[in-house]
Design an enzyme around this catalytic site. Structure first.
Site, PDB file in Angstrom:
ATOM      1  N   CYS A 123       1.013  -1.419  -0.125  1.00 51.54           N
ATOM      2  CA  CYS A 123       0.542   0.054  -0.050  1.00 51.54           C
ATOM      3  C   CYS A 123       0.783   1.184  -0.019  1.00 51.54           C
ATOM      4  O   CYS A 123       0.096   2.063  -0.134  1.00 51.54           O
ATOM      5  CB  CYS A 123      -0.633   0.418   1.002  1.00 51.54           C
ATOM      6  SG  CYS A 123      -2.563  -1.435   1.226  1.00 51.54           S
ATOM      7  N   HIS A 264      -3.259   6.857   2.122  1.00 49.92           N
ATOM      8  CA  HIS A 264      -3.231   5.909   2.105  1.00 49.92           C
ATOM      9  C   HIS A 264      -5.164   5.761   2.989  1.00 49.92           C
ATOM     10  O   HIS A 264      -5.582   5.680   4.360  1.00 49.92           O
ATOM     11  CB  HIS A 264      -2.258   5.085   1.986  1.00 49.92           C
ATOM     12  CG  HIS A 264      -2.990   2.713   2.567  1.00 49.92           C
ATOM     13  ND1 HIS A 264      -3.431   3.147   0.854  1.00 49.92           N
ATOM     14  CD2 HIS A 264      -3.209   2.861   2.602  1.00 49.92           C
ATOM     15  CE1 HIS A 264      -4.278   1.900   1.212  1.00 49.92           C
ATOM     16  NE2 HIS A 264      -3.752   1.240   2.332  1.00 49.92           N
ATOM     17  N   ASN A 294     -10.148  -0.019   0.511  1.00 51.61           N
ATOM     18  CA  ASN A 294      -8.546  -0.464   0.049  1.00 51.61           C
ATOM     19  C   ASN A 294      -8.613  -0.821  -0.871  1.00 51.61           C
ATOM     20  O   ASN A 294      -8.378  -2.175  -1.530  1.00 51.61           O
ATOM     21  CB  ASN A 294      -8.286  -0.776   2.188  1.00 51.61           C
ATOM     22  CG  ASN A 294      -6.452  -1.121   0.993  1.00 51.61           C
ATOM     23  OD1 ASN A 294      -5.538  -0.690   0.376  1.00 51.61           O
ATOM     24  ND2 ASN A 294      -6.220  -1.639   2.966  1.00 51.61           N
TER      25      ASN A 294
HETATM   26  O1  UT7 Z   1      -4.009  -1.120   3.798  1.00 55.12           O
HETATM   27  C1  UT7 Z   1      -3.044  -2.041   5.294  1.00 55.12           C
HETATM   28  C2  UT7 Z   1      -3.503  -2.634   5.651  1.00 55.12           C
HETATM   29  N1  UT7 Z   1      -4.647  -3.226   6.325  1.00 55.12           N
HETATM   30  C3  UT7 Z   1      -4.933  -2.510   7.658  1.00 55.12           C
HETATM   31  O2  UT7 Z   1      -4.763  -1.156   7.744  1.00 55.12           O
HETATM   32  C4  UT7 Z   1      -6.297  -2.857   8.699  1.00 55.12           C
HETATM   33  C5  UT7 Z   1      -6.234  -2.606   9.824  1.00 55.12           C
HETATM   34  N2  UT7 Z   1      -7.426  -2.455  10.432  1.00 55.12           N
HETATM   35  C6  UT7 Z   1      -8.068  -2.170  10.601  1.00 55.12           C
HETATM   36  O3  UT7 Z   1      -8.340  -1.458  10.318  1.00 55.12           O
HETATM   37  C7  UT7 Z   1      -9.294  -3.644  12.115  1.00 55.12           C
HETATM   38  O4  UT7 Z   1      -8.274  -4.499  13.183  1.00 55.12           O
HETATM   39  C8  UT7 Z   1      -9.902  -4.288  11.285  1.00 55.12           C
HETATM   40  C9  UT7 Z   1     -11.880  -3.358  10.682  1.00 55.12           C
HETATM   41  C10 UT7 Z   1     -10.139  -4.545  10.745  1.00 55.12           C
HETATM   42  C11 UT7 Z   1     -11.216  -4.683  12.289  1.00 55.12           C
HETATM   43  O5  UT7 Z   1     -12.185  -4.195  12.741  1.00 55.12           O
HETATM   44  P1  UT7 Z   1     -11.516  -4.576  15.062  1.00 55.12           P
HETATM   45  O6  UT7 Z   1     -12.283  -2.764  15.116  1.00 55.12           O
HETATM   46  O7  UT7 Z   1      -9.937  -4.205  15.371  1.00 55.12           O
HETATM   47  O8  UT7 Z   1     -12.562  -5.435  15.431  1.00 55.12           O
HETATM   48  P2  UT7 Z   1     -12.288  -6.796  15.982  1.00 55.12           P
HETATM   49  O9  UT7 Z   1     -11.027  -7.468  14.674  1.00 55.12           O
HETATM   50  O10 UT7 Z   1     -11.212  -6.377  17.398  1.00 55.12           O
HETATM   51  O11 UT7 Z   1     -13.207  -7.675  15.960  1.00 55.12           O
HETATM   52  C12 UT7 Z   1     -14.565  -7.651  16.648  1.00 55.12           C
HETATM   53  C13 UT7 Z   1     -15.303  -8.460  16.274  1.00 55.12           C
HETATM   54  C14 UT7 Z   1     -14.534  -9.304  16.731  1.00 55.12           C
HETATM   55  O12 UT7 Z   1     -16.054 -10.411  17.378  1.00 55.12           O
HETATM   56  P3  UT7 Z   1     -15.987 -10.540  19.177  1.00 55.12           P
HETATM   57  O13 UT7 Z   1     -14.653 -11.602  18.537  1.00 55.12           O
HETATM   58  O14 UT7 Z   1     -16.164  -9.636  19.714  1.00 55.12           O
HETATM   59  O15 UT7 Z   1     -17.281 -11.893  19.033  1.00 55.12           O
HETATM   60  C15 UT7 Z   1     -14.643 -10.184  15.342  1.00 55.12           C
HETATM   61  O16 UT7 Z   1     -14.918 -11.345  14.728  1.00 55.12           O
HETATM   62  O17 UT7 Z   1     -16.251  -8.127  15.328  1.00 55.12           O
HETATM   63  C16 UT7 Z   1     -16.017  -9.111  14.236  1.00 55.12           C
HETATM   64  N3  UT7 Z   1     -15.594  -9.562  13.733  1.00 55.12           N
HETATM   65  C17 UT7 Z   1     -16.757  -8.465  12.258  1.00 55.12           C
HETATM   66  N4  UT7 Z   1     -18.233  -8.896  12.246  1.00 55.12           N
HETATM   67  C18 UT7 Z   1     -19.381  -8.709  11.250  1.00 55.12           C
HETATM   68  C19 UT7 Z   1     -14.716  -9.292  12.485  1.00 55.12           C
HETATM   69  N5  UT7 Z   1     -14.688  -8.847  10.620  1.00 55.12           N
HETATM   70  C20 UT7 Z   1     -15.794  -8.431  10.960  1.00 55.12           C
HETATM   71  C21 UT7 Z   1     -17.230  -8.001  10.594  1.00 55.12           C
HETATM   72  N6  UT7 Z   1     -18.278  -8.100  10.541  1.00 55.12           N
HETATM   73  N7  UT7 Z   1     -16.720  -8.275   8.717  1.00 55.12           N
END
Ligand code: UT7
Length: 340
Positions: A123, A264, A294
């Site tokens: 990225c 980005h 993204n």
């Molecule tokens: O270009 C660079 C590459 N990538 C990035 O910059 C991504 C960086 N990371 C992020 O943007 C965030 O960490 C995410 C958007 C990927 C995730 O957000 P988060 O607030 O960190 O969520 P999390 O991973 O802590 O997940 C929270 C909950 C989990 O459920 P439990 O364990 O609390 O029951 C996940 O299983 O949300 C759940 N979850 C979802 N629920 C509905 C994870 N993905 C999804 C989804 N829909 N798509």
């Protein structure tokens, strides 16, 4: 005479097909509410391979859009595809391993002869490519450089994995740089950095490679994006401000006086964090993540192109201080301060 690079224009191309959050909620356990709240994404574009859409065609179309924008923004420069003497493509998702996407785009555009190669910095690729292009121009070796940045992430996301599939989209961006006397140059500074991703928080394993991703090989699906979202988030909320700060320092610019930030587009919350850190309003951040998700290395030039086309970034004689900043797999990050 010492030379520098003037940015003549940017370009953009995205696939026609729109995939909304509601579309994804039909095939995986997710919702529009979760995706919007956690990322800011509402929809993304996905290529239709049966229509011939791919990295080469999108990148070539982004380049064509850049030449069109150059005619409007810099008619006095009269740049034409055949003036290009260096073509750099940043991509992690090329159509073929070789020839490079740069060489394939060269053919698509009908450029008879120019140097052409790809770079891979995920990225951050567009910022890295601009720094390389600017260095070549400053050295006097090339005069007119075309940068294309393209990623077709839809080929490599596991459409059964809600934690990655909802984040990415396909797209291409472009920029045209021209050699000018250094007092007219756009670039005021560059900052690039990388650190080994020892915890393997973001990787895409090649299906044909036996090189282990980790010493204790874990259950990895080859050819699919594998990400520890939380770890990448923690990296990104530090890397984006660090890149902006270091590039501003090198350009002797106070970050709170920046006119525009073109970052980005990975997560709206990451951008809000950076805005807060520098006391900048979110209005100064060019953001289109809601429409494209993204798009990896393509996200910065797509956002810049749109901000010019919709009249937010206006060339009206008054020079504006603009920062472009990227971060991603590698882990890599970097930024540039320009006057535009
Ligand atoms: O270009 C660079 C590459 N990538 C990035 O910059 C991504 C960086 N990371 C992020 O943007 C965030 O960490 C995410 C958007 C990927 C995730 O957000 P988060 O607030 O960190 O969520 P999390 O991973 O802590 O997940 C929270 C909950 C989990 O459920 P439990 O364990 O609390 O029951 C996940 O299983 O949300 C759940 N979850 C979802 N629920 C509905 C994870 N993905 C999804 C989804 N829909 N798509």
């Amino acid at each position: 005479m010492s030379m520098g690079s003037k940015i003549l224009a940017f370009g953009k191309a995205v696939p026609e097909k729109v995939v909304t959050n509601d579309d994804l909620a039909k095939i995986m356990d997710t919702s529009d509410e979760w995706i919007t709240k956690r990322t800011g994404i509402k929809e993304r574009r996905v290529v239709d391979e049966s229509k011939g859409e791919g990295a080469t065609s999108l990148a070539a179309n982004a380049a064509r859009a850049a030449f069109e924008q150059a005619k409007k923004l810099s008619p006095e420069d009269e740049i034409d595809v055949n003036d290009i003497d260096l073509l750099i493509c940043s991509t992690a998702t090329s159509d073929h391993l070789f020839p490079s996407t740069a060489c394939m785009v060269q053919e698509e555009l009908g450029i008879e002869s120019c140097a052409a190669f790809d770079i891979s910095a995920a990225c951050s690729g567009f910022v890295y490519a601009m720094n390389i292009a600017d260095s070549f121009i400053k050295s006097g070796q090339y005069k007119n450089v075309l940068i294309v940045s393209v990623d077709i992430m839809s080929r490599y996301v596991d459409w059964g994995d809600r934690s990655t599939a909802v984040l990415f989209g396909d797209g291409a961006g472009a920029a045209i740089l021209k050699a000018v006397p250094s007092e007219y140059a756009s670039f005021k500074s560059f900052y690039l950095n990388a650190k080994a991703d020892k915890d393997r928080s973001l990787f895409l394993k090649n299906i044909y490679s036996s090189y282990p991703v980790k010493a204790d090989e874990i259950d990895i699906k080859p050819d699919m994006v594998c990400m520890n979202g939380k770890a990448v988030y923690q990296f990104a909320v530090q890397a984006l401000p660090d890149a902006i700060e270091k590039a501003c320092e090198a350009a002797f610019v106070d970050p709170s006086t920046i006119d525009w930030v073109v970052p980005h587009q990975a997560n709206y919350r990451i951008l809000e964090g950076a805005a807060k850190r520098f006391g900048l309003s979110m209005d100064k951040f060019i953001c289109n993540i809601d429409r494209y998700g993204n798009t990896s290395s393509a996200s910065i030039p797509i956002a810049f192109y749109e901000a010019i086309e919709d009249g937010r970034i206006v060339k009206n004689g008054k020079k504006q201080k603009i920062v472009m900043a990227g971060f991603g797999a590698g882990l890599t990050w970097g930024a540039t301060v320009i006057e535009f």
